[in-house]
Scaffold this motif. Structure first.
Motif, short mmCIF file in Angstrom:
data_model
loop_
_atom_site.label_atom_id
_atom_site.label_comp_id
_atom_site.label_asym_id
_atom_site.label_seq_id
_atom_site.Cartn_x
_atom_site.Cartn_y
_atom_site.Cartn_z
N HIS A 49 0.90 -1.05 0.10
CA HIS A 49 0.07 -0.01 -0.10
C HIS A 49 0.77 1.26 0.11
O HIS A 49 0.36 2.39 -0.03
CB HIS A 49 -1.01 0.03 1.26
N LEU A 50 1.99 1.16 -0.20
CA LEU A 50 2.95 2.21 0.02
C LEU A 50 3.98 2.25 -1.28
O LEU A 50 4.19 1.26 -1.80
CB LEU A 50 3.80 2.20 1.02
N SER A 51 4.35 3.37 -1.63
CA SER A 51 4.98 3.56 -2.79
C SER A 51 6.69 3.87 -2.38
O SER A 51 7.02 4.81 -1.48
CB SER A 51 4.69 4.92 -3.51
N PRO A 52 7.59 3.06 -2.82
CA PRO A 52 9.08 3.08 -2.54
C PRO A 52 9.48 4.55 -2.76
O PRO A 52 10.43 4.95 -1.90
CB PRO A 52 9.76 2.11 -3.31
N GLY A 53 9.09 5.24 -3.77
CA GLY A 53 9.44 6.59 -4.30
C GLY A 53 8.88 7.58 -3.27
O GLY A 53 9.64 8.65 -2.88
N ALA A 54 7.60 7.84 -3.24
CA ALA A 54 6.95 8.72 -2.49
C ALA A 54 6.84 8.61 -1.04
O ALA A 54 6.88 9.56 -0.37
CB ALA A 54 5.21 8.67 -3.12
N HIS A 55 6.76 7.45 -0.55
CA HIS A 55 6.89 7.33 0.87
C HIS A 55 7.93 6.49 1.53
O HIS A 55 8.12 5.43 2.11
CB HIS A 55 5.79 6.02 1.30
N SER A 56 9.24 6.86 0.75
CA SER A 56 10.56 6.35 1.38
C SER A 56 10.88 6.20 2.67
O SER A 56 11.20 4.90 3.23
CB SER A 56 11.60 6.92 0.40
N LEU A 57 10.83 7.22 3.49
CA LEU A 57 10.87 7.05 5.03
C LEU A 57 10.39 6.03 5.79
O LEU A 57 10.88 5.13 6.28
CB LEU A 57 10.78 8.34 5.71
N GLY A 58 8.94 6.04 5.61
CA GLY A 58 8.19 4.88 6.15
C GLY A 58 8.16 3.56 5.61
O GLY A 58 8.37 2.46 6.51
N TYR A 59 8.30 3.58 4.37
CA TYR A 59 8.77 2.02 3.74
C TYR A 59 10.03 1.79 4.29
O TYR A 59 10.13 0.51 4.50
CB TYR A 59 8.97 2.59 2.11
N LEU A 60 11.04 2.45 4.45
CA LEU A 60 12.35 1.86 4.70
C LEU A 60 12.32 1.68 6.16
O LEU A 60 12.80 0.25 6.73
CB LEU A 60 13.23 3.36 4.79
N TYR A 61 11.39 2.16 7.13
CA TYR A 61 11.11 1.78 8.46
C TYR A 61 10.56 0.12 8.63
O TYR A 61 10.99 -0.59 9.42
CB TYR A 61 10.31 2.76 9.33
#
Length: 425
Positions: A49-61
């Motif tokens: 449900h997340l975009s690696p490019g747009a939601h990078s910080l949250g995706y990373l966590y």
């Protein structure tokens, strides 16, 4: 901790402006830890449900919590999860991931470990190459990802891929280990490409870098440095003055058999060197250096032929074969032809009488190409000189450096200790 649904909603809603991302970062720090890793298996569906490019910080966590949870990655989809990590490293936002560099490095390390575990190092090359550029503050900065990337290039035998980071000029190093590994792996890549002068550069840096205690990387680099020096130059130079006292005192003791090889090579007798290598082949093999050692043996023919050019103007192929211990004049002819093609000697062969005439270097250093080459070298050296002057000025104003030199000057002579603070190498 908030519910995973609420956390994902925050990530989706607070990944826009820098202020929103900063607020999101504080929320993620509160949610981070063992509690997040405990829900690692449940996190994977939310990544969709997340975009690696747009939601990078949250995706990373979330991605880092899954990757470092200690669970078997097959529980998260195995190869699919590997693809998820690779896609993230390629598509993520540099500005966002630099807010959590340790987590980004953790993901890079897990990816590297996983592709090595499944014996598919080539799958990690493109993602880690992208990761190097994402985490770097500038092309002059060395990161921990550099060494991992070069290691995968070596294991996959994709040596040319390693040049994408090796051709950068590095001036900023945070951790000494990163520098040693970068120089060691980089030297091996240039060896694989037969670019021995560049390999010598990097191995030389690993051997002469400041060190307070000897490390295994420097020892292995020194062994290869000896071998490549013999292949390229026919001799091993002495340690330069700026080499640490630790390296000068101990490296030779840890590479004694290679020092003995150098001595045997210097005697110029092919048969003696061949016997020495055969009697110590097991040691060279255990060091994974037997292939290089065999190249050292082959280079002795070349080195002995070069010595002949310093003594004779003309010489028969038969005399060359006898002097350098080749079996036939035909073998001598092939070696001479190869050296002429490589520009290592300047000579002509008379096929009628089998005589070789040695000549002076015909380069007059006045062609357009040579002038352009010299000009570009001067410009590069000028830029390097300015950069070093700037580094020197910053270093001499550094409080840690001033404190060290002021404290130690009374106990030691100025040349008895390493004047470069560890934070700068």
């Amino acid at each position: 901790m908030e519910s995973l649904e609420a956390l994902v909603a925050h990530i989706q809603g607070l990944s826009g402006s820098p202020e929103e991302v900063a607020h999101l970062h504080s929320l993620l720090k509160q949610a981070d830890g063992d509690s997040l890793r405990a829900h690692a298996a449940a996190l994977v569906p939310f990544l969709a449900h997340l975009s690696p490019g747009a939601h990078s910080l949250g995706y990373l966590y979330l991605l880092e919590a899954c990757a470092t949870s200690g669970a078997n990655l097959r529980d998260f989809g195995g190869g699919d999860f590997l693809v998820t990590m690779a896609d993230f490293l390629t598509a993520c936002s540099s500005d966002q991931i630099r807010l959590a560099p340790d987590k980004f490095l953790n993901v890079c390390k897990v990816l590297k470990d996983q592709v090595m575990q499944i014996n598919r190092p080539i799958r990690g090359i493109a993602p880690l190459r992208a990761a190097v550029r994402k985490i770097q503050a500038s092309p002059e900065q060395l990161t921990p990802v550099h060494a991992d990337y070069l290691l995968l290039c070596l294991l996959a035998k994709q040596y040319k891929a390693g040049l994408s980071v090796l051709e950068d000029d590095i001036f900023e190093v945070d951790q000494p280990k990163d520098l040693f590994l970068y120089c060691y792996y980089g030297g091996m890549i240039y060896i694989g490409l037969k670019k021995f002068p560049k390999a010598l550069e990097l191995l030389h840096n690993a051997v002469t870098a400041p060190m307070s205690s000897l490390n295994a990387i420097a020892v292995e680099a020194y062994k290869k440095y000896i071998l490549v020096s013999l292949i390229q130059n026919g001799q091993v130079p002495s340690f330069p003055k700026y080499t640490s006292a630790t390296a000068q005192r101990n490296l030779r003791n840890h590479a004694q058999i290679y020092v003995d090889l150098c001595t045997s090579y210097g005697n110029g007798r092919y048969s003696d060197l061949e016997i020495f290598i055969e009697s110590n082949a097991a040691v060279f093999q255990s060091d994974n250096n037997l292939g290089l050692v065999k190249q050292v043996l082959s280079s002795m023919y070349k080195r002995n032929i070069q010595r002949l050019t310093q003594t004779y103007l003309t010489l028969s192929l038969e005399d060359i074969a006898r002097s350098v211990q080749l079996e036939t004049p035909r073998d001598a002819e092939m070696h001479v032809l190869r050296m002429i093609e490589d520009g290592e000697i300047h000579a002509t062969i008379n096929q009628k009488d089998g005589m070789v005439s040695f000549h002076e270097d015909p380069e007059q250093y006045k062609s357009v190409e040579m002038v352009e080459h010299i000009d570009s070298s001067i410009q590069r050296l000028t830029a390097l000189s300015k950069k070093l002057a700037s580094i020197d000025e910053n270093m001499t104003c550094d409080p840690a450096y001033l404190l060290k030199t002021g404290r130690d000057r009374g106990r030691f002579d100025y040349e008895d200790f390493d004047t470069v603070p560890h934070k700068y190498f």
